[in-house]
Design an enzyme around this catalytic site. Structure first.
Site, PDB file in Angstrom:
ATOM      1  N   GLU A 245      -1.122  -6.082   8.661  1.00 23.70           N
ATOM      2  CA  GLU A 245      -1.385  -4.640   8.519  1.00 23.70           C
ATOM      3  C   GLU A 245      -2.870  -4.411   8.307  1.00 23.70           C
ATOM      4  OE1 GLU A 245       0.845  -2.525   5.478  1.00 23.70           O
ATOM      5  OE2 GLU A 245       2.689  -3.591   6.013  1.00 23.70           O
TER       6      GLU A 245
ATOM      7  N   ARG B 178       5.452  -5.783  15.011  1.00 23.39           N
ATOM      8  CA  ARG B 178       5.982  -6.211  13.713  1.00 23.39           C
ATOM      9  C   ARG B 178       6.829  -5.081  13.130  1.00 23.39           C
ATOM     10  NH1 ARG B 178       3.498  -5.731   7.930  1.00 23.39           N
ATOM     11  NH2 ARG B 178       5.112  -6.821   6.781  1.00 23.39           N
TER      12      ARG B 178
ATOM     13  N   TYR C 174      -6.618  -3.617   3.621  1.00 24.36           N
ATOM     14  CA  TYR C 174      -7.017  -2.220   3.774  1.00 24.36           C
ATOM     15  C   TYR C 174      -8.434  -1.936   3.306  1.00 24.36           C
ATOM     16  CZ  TYR C 174      -2.255  -1.019   5.073  1.00 24.36           C
ATOM     17  OH  TYR C 174      -1.061  -0.928   5.732  1.00 24.36           O
TER      18      TYR C 174
ATOM     19  N   TRP D  11      -1.640  -0.910  11.145  1.00 23.97           N
ATOM     20  CA  TRP D  11      -0.659  -0.053  10.483  1.00 23.97           C
ATOM     21  C   TRP D  11      -1.089   1.374  10.734  1.00 23.97           C
ATOM     22  CZ3 TRP D  11       3.974  -0.950   8.307  1.00 23.97           C
ATOM     23  CH2 TRP D  11       4.589   0.152   7.687  1.00 23.97           C
TER      24      TRP D  11
ATOM     25  N   ASN E  45      -2.085  -8.313   4.672  1.00 22.89           N
ATOM     26  CA  ASN E  45      -2.250  -6.874   4.863  1.00 22.89           C
ATOM     27  C   ASN E  45      -3.563  -6.512   4.192  1.00 22.89           C
ATOM     28  OD1 ASN E  45       0.279  -6.852   5.977  1.00 22.89           O
ATOM     29  ND2 ASN E  45       1.274  -5.788   4.270  1.00 22.89           N
TER      30      ASN E  45
ATOM     31  N   HIS F 119      11.200  -5.466   3.542  1.00 22.35           N
ATOM     32  CA  HIS F 119      10.090  -4.528   3.355  1.00 22.35           C
ATOM     33  C   HIS F 119      10.566  -3.447   2.379  1.00 22.35           C
ATOM     34  CE1 HIS F 119       6.115  -3.184   5.322  1.00 22.35           C
ATOM     35  NE2 HIS F 119       6.317  -2.364   4.323  1.00 22.35           N
TER      36      HIS F 119
ATOM     37  N   TRP G 246       6.231   6.279   1.874  1.00 24.40           N
ATOM     38  CA  TRP G 246       6.789   6.005   0.550  1.00 24.40           C
ATOM     39  C   TRP G 246       6.620   7.201  -0.410  1.00 24.40           C
ATOM     40  CZ3 TRP G 246       9.792   2.110   1.536  1.00 24.40           C
ATOM     41  CH2 TRP G 246       9.393   1.110   2.419  1.00 24.40           C
TER      42      TRP G 246
ATOM     43  N   GLU H  88       4.401  -8.040   0.977  1.00 27.56           N
ATOM     44  CA  GLU H  88       3.672  -7.694  -0.251  1.00 27.56           C
ATOM     45  C   GLU H  88       4.531  -7.810  -1.513  1.00 27.56           C
ATOM     46  OE1 GLU H  88       1.911  -3.822   0.198  1.00 27.56           O
ATOM     47  OE2 GLU H  88       0.544  -4.466   1.759  1.00 27.56           O
TER      48      GLU H  88
HETATM   49  C1  PNW Z   1       1.438  -1.227   2.509  1.00 29.67           C
HETATM   50  N1  PNW Z   1      -1.982   0.014  -2.867  1.00 29.67           N
HETATM   51  O1  PNW Z   1       1.636  -0.812   1.203  1.00 29.67           O
HETATM   52  C2  PNW Z   1       2.858  -1.328   3.040  1.00 29.67           C
HETATM   53  O2  PNW Z   1       3.181  -2.603   3.519  1.00 29.67           O
HETATM   54  C3  PNW Z   1       3.226  -0.263   4.016  1.00 29.67           C
HETATM   55  O3  PNW Z   1       4.617  -0.102   4.056  1.00 29.67           O
HETATM   56  C4  PNW Z   1       2.494   1.028   3.703  1.00 29.67           C
HETATM   57  O4  PNW Z   1       2.913   2.098   4.460  1.00 29.67           O
HETATM   58  C5  PNW Z   1       1.016   0.735   3.910  1.00 29.67           C
HETATM   59  O5  PNW Z   1       0.571  -0.354   3.136  1.00 29.67           O
HETATM   60  C6  PNW Z   1       0.112   1.930   3.630  1.00 29.67           C
HETATM   61  O6  PNW Z   1       0.161   2.286   2.285  1.00 29.67           O
HETATM   62  C7  PNW Z   1       0.666  -0.629   0.249  1.00 29.67           C
HETATM   63  O7  PNW Z   1      -1.803   0.991  -3.630  1.00 29.67           O
HETATM   64  C8  PNW Z   1       0.884   0.411  -0.648  1.00 29.67           C
HETATM   65  O8  PNW Z   1      -2.968  -0.772  -3.013  1.00 29.67           O
HETATM   66  C9  PNW Z   1       0.010   0.606  -1.669  1.00 29.67           C
HETATM   67  C10 PNW Z   1      -1.102  -0.230  -1.820  1.00 29.67           C
HETATM   68  C11 PNW Z   1      -1.320  -1.254  -0.928  1.00 29.67           C
HETATM   69  C12 PNW Z   1      -0.422  -1.450   0.112  1.00 29.67           C
END
Ligand code: PNW
Length: 474
Positions: free
Chosen positions: A374, A74, A306, A424, A304, A120, A432, A167
């Site tokens: 992700e 991706r 986390y 990811w 995505n 993105h 970022w 996102e």
């Molecule tokens: C994602 N939060 O971003 C993005 O899709 C990616 O580009 C990035 O590198 C990756 O997660 C890791 O951060 C997020 O603060 C950025 O909750 C911030 C958040 C969630 C997702």
């Protein structure tokens, strides 16, 4: 009990985070070029002018993936490489098209299925200058749709899996709410002279949903035989306690973070009642015609994922700038215990069971195929390590294996229709506003003093993830 044979897996990246060469071959500037060169915006003061040099090293990237055993990749296309000024009447850049075209060919020759994200976060700067970018819904929708159409026409013969937006809510909140992301709008005048945190994020979300729907309509009319979806950030919200108020608060948080984007497309065709109620006229509304266009405008839901948070009711009424749904979010429960171990970013704790729960939630609410687009983590102090210690990423191994097991339970025990998994990220890249210090990659990128890329070194996690899929796909 294994994942189906056609289950696909691999890694995810985004153009701005890996490509570099930001003015090569006619690429236009993006809001992230501007932001990353504005002092004070990026934690470690770095920029992505070189990043992982993937624009030049794309053949190495494919070699790397091949060695890691992936079946899919991706990645995102940089809008400003395809249409440097971004707009529907602006010239198309053949060099940008050739670049992605040869890359796609090479992926397919290597039996790696391309999954393309169209947006993105790297909005062409010219569109921001011209009309405020995503703040001007009518113009943005037309310009995005034309960009998408060019991509479908040029690449759609070979690419069958498309993601319009990555996102939409995260970019809305961070770029137009807190000001942490480009272009950095916020009501906080200590951070920015421009912005309206109470309104702009919802406008920006609205623009992306409509742009998605128009692009999907074009895609379907072209009858290329592929699938089009959209990806939302979807962390799990666990009620802080079993009292009814907290249970409702957790459900509402999911509505403010996921359903606000997903319900219009996969559900009712409109924003959730809870969001409409709290946000009032700050949340734009869809006309009846728009609802019909938006509803059902995606073939799959990208997630995505986390982490997981505890959610409880905020006893105070929400302010105008609240975007969480009037809740209090913590990692620590009433028993004083954390949900899981921490990692290298403050917003993630390791909570594998949360993935299973969010998948159950999404499946029962929307009944559509899901792709996990992700999932990953950085771990503390990783940025301080060098070769060879940096390759021994046990934290990341534990995270992925536990999350993968949770995903498998959702598929084989709960019957959730998950079609793919992308970790990811393929390699450490430019994270970022965090710059290079936060590393999510399964590959360490060795660089010289000037930041030029020398060599890729797969970390131990890459091998373990490959092994997991070898053992768990039919
Ligand atoms: C994602 N939060 O971003 C993005 O899709 C990616 O580009 C990035 O590198 C990756 O997660 C890791 O951060 C997020 O603060 C950025 O909750 C911030 C958040 C969630 C997702």
């Amino acid at each position: 009990m294994e994942l189906p044979k056609k289950f696909q897996w691999g890694y995810a990246t985004a153009a701005f985070q890996i490509e570099g060469s930001n003015s090569s071959d006619g690429r236009g500037a993006t809001v992230w070029d501007t932001f990353s060169h504005t002092s004070g915006k990026i934690k470690d003061g770095t920029n992505a002018d070189i990043a992982c040099d993937s624009y030049n090293r794309w053949a190495e990237d494919i070699k790397l993936m091949k060695s890691l055993g992936v079946t899919a990749y991706r990645f995102s296309i940089s809008w400003a490489r395809i249409i440097p000024l971004g707009g529907r009447a602006d010239p198309v850049n053949q060099l940008g098209i050739q670049h992605y075209s040869q890359f796609i060919d090479a992926l397919i020759e290597n039996e790696i299925t391309p999954f393309i994200t169209l947006f993105h976060w790297d909005l062409p700067q010219a569109l921001y200058n011209r009309y405020g970018g995503m703040l001007m819904t009518s113009e943005f929708v037309l310009d995005f749709t034309r960009y998408a159409e060019v991509c479908f026409r040029e690449f759609g013969d070979r690419v069958k899996d498309w993601i319009t937006f990555n996102e939409p809510l995260v970019v809305a909140q961070l770029a137009y709410g807190t000001g942490a992301f480009a272009p950095g709008h916020t009501s906080d005048r200590n951070i920015s002279q421009i912005g309206d945190t109470a309104r702009e994020p919802w406008r920006v979300l609205h623009s992306q949903i409509l742009a998605h729907a128009h692009a999907a309509t074009i895609y379907r009319s072209m009858a290329q035989g592929g699938r089009i979806g959209i990806t939302f950030n979807a962390d799990w919200a666990e009620p802080y306690s079993s009292i009814a108020e907290d249970v409702t608060a957790a459900a509402r948080k999911l509505e403010f973070f996921v359903a606000v984007g997903a319900d219009p497309i996969f559900g009712s065709g409109d924003y959730p009642e809870s969001c409409k109620k709290q946000l009032g006229t700050r949340l734009p509304s869809f006309s009846e015609e728009e609802k019909t266009l938006v509803k059902g405008s995606a073939d799959f839901l990208g997630i995505n994922h986390y982490t997981t948070n505890y959610i409880r009711q905020d006893p105070n009424p929400p302010s105008d700038t609240d975007f969480m749904g009037n809740i209090i979010q913590t990692f620590t429960g009433p028993d004083g215990k954390d949900l899981g171990p921490g990692c290298g970013v403050s917003w993630v704790q390791v909570v594998p069971w949360g993935l299973r729960k969010i998948l159950q939630w999404a499946h029962s609410r929307y009944h559509v195929p899901i792709h996990i687009t992700e999932n990953g983590l950085p771990y503390p102090s990783e940025a301080l390590l060098s070769l060879p210690d940096v390759l021994n990423d046990q934290h990341r191994i534990d995270y992925h294996i536990e999350y993968l097991n949770a995903m498998k339970d959702a598929v084989v025990r709960d019957g959730v229709d998950v079609r793919s998994y992308f970790a990811w990220s393929l390699m450490d890249n430019w994270e970022w506003a965090d710059g290079f210090k936060t590393r999510f990659g399964v590959t360490y990128v060795e660089k010289d003093e000037a930041g030029r890329v020398l060599k890729y070194w797969p970390k131990k996690s890459a091998g373990k993830i490959q092994e997991w899929f070898e053992n768990n796909i039919e």
